[in-house]
Motif scaffolding. Structure first.
Motif, PDB file in Angstrom:
ATOM      1  N   SER A  81       4.336  15.363  10.505  1.00 48.37           N
ATOM      2  CA  SER A  81       2.999  14.872  10.812  1.00 48.37           C
ATOM      3  C   SER A  81       2.950  13.346  10.806  1.00 48.37           C
ATOM      4  N   VAL A  82       3.613  12.724   9.836  1.00 47.80           N
ATOM      5  CA  VAL A  82       3.667  11.261   9.762  1.00 47.80           C
ATOM      6  C   VAL A  82       4.358  10.708  11.004  1.00 47.80           C
ATOM      7  N   LEU A  83       5.485  11.289  11.393  1.00 51.47           N
ATOM      8  CA  LEU A  83       6.198  10.838  12.588  1.00 51.47           C
ATOM      9  C   LEU A  83       5.337  10.960  13.839  1.00 51.47           C
ATOM     10  N   LEU A  84       4.598  12.056  13.948  1.00 47.36           N
ATOM     11  CA  LEU A  84       3.721  12.255  15.106  1.00 47.36           C
ATOM     12  C   LEU A  84       2.591  11.230  15.125  1.00 47.36           C
ATOM     13  N   ARG A  85       2.007  10.948  13.967  1.00 48.73           N
ATOM     14  CA  ARG A  85       0.912   9.973  13.896  1.00 48.73           C
ATOM     15  C   ARG A  85       1.403   8.574  14.247  1.00 48.73           C
ATOM     16  N   LEU A  86       2.586   8.214  13.771  1.00 44.84           N
ATOM     17  CA  LEU A  86       3.139   6.904  14.106  1.00 44.84           C
ATOM     18  C   LEU A  86       3.465   6.817  15.594  1.00 44.84           C
ATOM     19  N   ALA A  87       4.028   7.879  16.156  1.00 50.84           N
ATOM     20  CA  ALA A  87       4.333   7.903  17.594  1.00 50.84           C
ATOM     21  C   ALA A  87       3.054   7.769  18.417  1.00 50.84           C
ATOM     22  N   ALA A  88       1.996   8.465  18.009  1.00 49.77           N
ATOM     23  CA  ALA A  88       0.717   8.396  18.728  1.00 49.77           C
ATOM     24  C   ALA A  88       0.139   6.982  18.679  1.00 49.77           C
ATOM     25  N   ALA A  89       0.431   6.244  17.601  1.00 46.18           N
ATOM     26  CA  ALA A  89      -0.046   4.864  17.465  1.00 46.18           C
ATOM     27  C   ALA A  89       0.884   3.870  18.166  1.00 46.18           C
ATOM     28  N   VAL A 128      12.876   3.072   7.780  1.00 49.97           N
ATOM     29  CA  VAL A 128      12.969   3.996   6.650  1.00 49.97           C
ATOM     30  C   VAL A 128      14.436   4.297   6.373  1.00 49.97           C
ATOM     31  N   GLN A 129      14.712   4.680   5.145  1.00 48.15           N
ATOM     32  CA  GLN A 129      16.083   5.081   4.816  1.00 48.15           C
ATOM     33  C   GLN A 129      16.408   6.388   5.520  1.00 48.15           C
ATOM     34  N   SER A 130      15.431   7.284   5.575  1.00 49.85           N
ATOM     35  CA  SER A 130      15.595   8.567   6.242  1.00 49.85           C
ATOM     36  C   SER A 130      14.205   9.064   6.631  1.00 49.85           C
ATOM     37  N   ALA A 131      14.055   9.562   7.842  1.00 50.29           N
ATOM     38  CA  ALA A 131      12.748  10.064   8.276  1.00 50.29           C
ATOM     39  C   ALA A 131      12.260  11.198   7.386  1.00 50.29           C
ATOM     40  N   SER A 132      13.173  11.940   6.820  1.00 48.33           N
ATOM     41  CA  SER A 132      12.774  13.054   5.953  1.00 48.33           C
ATOM     42  C   SER A 132      12.142  12.564   4.653  1.00 48.33           C
ATOM     43  N   ARG A 133      12.322  11.272   4.332  1.00 43.75           N
ATOM     44  CA  ARG A 133      11.766  10.734   3.096  1.00 43.75           C
ATOM     45  C   ARG A 133      10.380  10.134   3.297  1.00 43.75           C
ATOM     46  N   LEU A 134       9.816  10.283   4.501  1.00 41.55           N
ATOM     47  CA  LEU A 134       8.476   9.770   4.742  1.00 41.55           C
ATOM     48  C   LEU A 134       7.430  10.496   3.896  1.00 41.55           C
ATOM     49  N   SER A 135       7.718  11.710   3.525  1.00 43.40           N
ATOM     50  CA  SER A 135       6.791  12.494   2.715  1.00 43.40           C
ATOM     51  C   SER A 135       7.592  13.506   1.923  1.00 43.40           C
ATOM     52  N   CYS A 136       7.011  13.965   0.825  1.00 43.07           N
ATOM     53  CA  CYS A 136       7.698  14.960  -0.010  1.00 43.07           C
ATOM     54  C   CYS A 136       7.793  16.314   0.691  1.00 43.07           C
ATOM     55  N   ALA A 137       6.818  16.628   1.509  1.00 43.10           N
ATOM     56  CA  ALA A 137       6.789  17.922   2.196  1.00 43.10           C
ATOM     57  C   ALA A 137       7.306  17.756   3.624  1.00 43.10           C
ATOM     58  N   GLY A 187       0.813  -1.207   0.000  1.00 49.43           N
ATOM     59  CA  GLY A 187       0.000   0.000   0.000  1.00 49.43           C
ATOM     60  C   GLY A 187       0.842   1.251   0.000  1.00 49.43           C
ATOM     61  N   ARG A 188       0.126   2.360   0.059  1.00 53.79           N
ATOM     62  CA  ARG A 188       0.730   3.685   0.056  1.00 53.79           C
ATOM     63  C   ARG A 188       0.929   4.166   1.502  1.00 53.79           C
ATOM     64  N   LEU A 189       1.464   5.357   1.644  1.00 52.23           N
ATOM     65  CA  LEU A 189       1.659   5.958   2.966  1.00 52.23           C
ATOM     66  C   LEU A 189       0.341   6.056   3.724  1.00 52.23           C
ATOM     67  N   ASP A 190      -0.728   6.419   3.044  1.00 51.65           N
ATOM     68  CA  ASP A 190      -2.047   6.505   3.693  1.00 51.65           C
ATOM     69  C   ASP A 190      -2.442   5.160   4.305  1.00 51.65           C
ATOM     70  N   ASP A 191      -2.170   4.070   3.571  1.00 44.66           N
ATOM     71  CA  ASP A 191      -2.497   2.733   4.063  1.00 44.66           C
ATOM     72  C   ASP A 191      -1.657   2.375   5.292  1.00 44.66           C
ATOM     73  N   LEU A 192      -0.389   2.761   5.276  1.00 40.13           N
ATOM     74  CA  LEU A 192       0.494   2.531   6.419  1.00 40.13           C
ATOM     75  C   LEU A 192      -0.067   3.217   7.663  1.00 40.13           C
ATOM     76  N   LEU A 193      -0.454   4.474   7.521  1.00 43.32           N
ATOM     77  CA  LEU A 193      -0.968   5.230   8.666  1.00 43.32           C
ATOM     78  C   LEU A 193      -2.287   4.649   9.176  1.00 43.32           C
ATOM     79  N   LEU A 194      -3.138   4.192   8.276  1.00 40.34           N
ATOM     80  CA  LEU A 194      -4.393   3.559   8.701  1.00 40.34           C
ATOM     81  C   LEU A 194      -4.113   2.281   9.482  1.00 40.34           C
ATOM     82  N   GLU A 195      -3.221   1.446   8.944  1.00 41.98           N
ATOM     83  CA  GLU A 195      -2.918   0.187   9.620  1.00 41.98           C
ATOM     84  C   GLU A 195      -2.190   0.409  10.941  1.00 41.98           C
ATOM     85  N   ALA A 196      -1.356   1.423  11.021  1.00 39.44           N
ATOM     86  CA  ALA A 196      -0.626   1.709  12.261  1.00 39.44           C
ATOM     87  C   ALA A 196      -1.570   1.943  13.426  1.00 39.44           C
ATOM     88  N   ALA A 197      -2.726   2.499  13.155  1.00 37.93           N
ATOM     89  CA  ALA A 197      -3.690   2.813  14.214  1.00 37.93           C
ATOM     90  C   ALA A 197      -4.537   1.604  14.622  1.00 37.93           C
TER      91      ALA A 197
END
Length: 97
Positions: A72-80, A57-66, A36-46
Motif C-alpha cells: 500500500s505504501v509503494l502504491l501511494r508513493l507511486a501515485a504521488a 530505503v534499505q528494503s521495500a519490504s521494510r516500509l511497513s511491518c505488515a 516524522g513518521r511513515l504517515d508524515d512521509l505519505l502526507l508530504e509525498a502528496a
C-alpha cells in the motif's frame, strides 16, 4: 548509496510501535534528525512542494511491518510520483587484529 548529485533532505521513520514505551526515542548516536513518521512521509509525498524527489530505503519490504501495508505504501508513493529506490547500507570496515 546515493548518487553524487543526490542528498538527504528529510528523514522519516517509525521507531517501535505507536504507544510502546520508548517508541519515539531515536537510537543512540543516530546522527540524523527525524522529520516524522511513515504517515508524515505519505502526507508530504502528496504535496506539490515536498522536500524530496525520491524515497531511499534499505528494503521495500521494510516500509511497513505488515506486507500488505508495504504494498500500500509503494502504491501511494507511486501515485504521488515518488520513486522508491532500495539502497545498500554502507558497511563499516573493521580491522581484525
Amino acid at each position: 548509496m546515493l548518487l553524487p548529485s543526490e542528498s538527504i533532505t528529510a528523514v522519516f521513520f517509525d521507531v517501535g510501535r505507536r504507544g510502546e514505551e520508548g517508541a519515539e526515542r531515536l537510537p543512540d548516536g543516530f546522527g540524523l534528525e527525524r522529520n516524522g513518521r511513515l504517515d508524515d512521509l505519505l502526507l508530504e509525498a502528496a504535496q506539490p512542494g515536498r522536500r524530496f524527489d525520491l524515497v531511499a530505503v534499505q528494503s521495500a519490504s521494510r516500509l511497513s511491518c505488515a506486507r500488505d501495508s508495504s504494498a500500500s505504501v509503494l502504491l501511494r508513493l507511486a501515485a504521488a510520483g515518488v520513486p522508491v529506490r532500495a539502497v545498500k547500507r554502507a558497511r563499516r570496515r573493521v580491522a581484525r587484529v
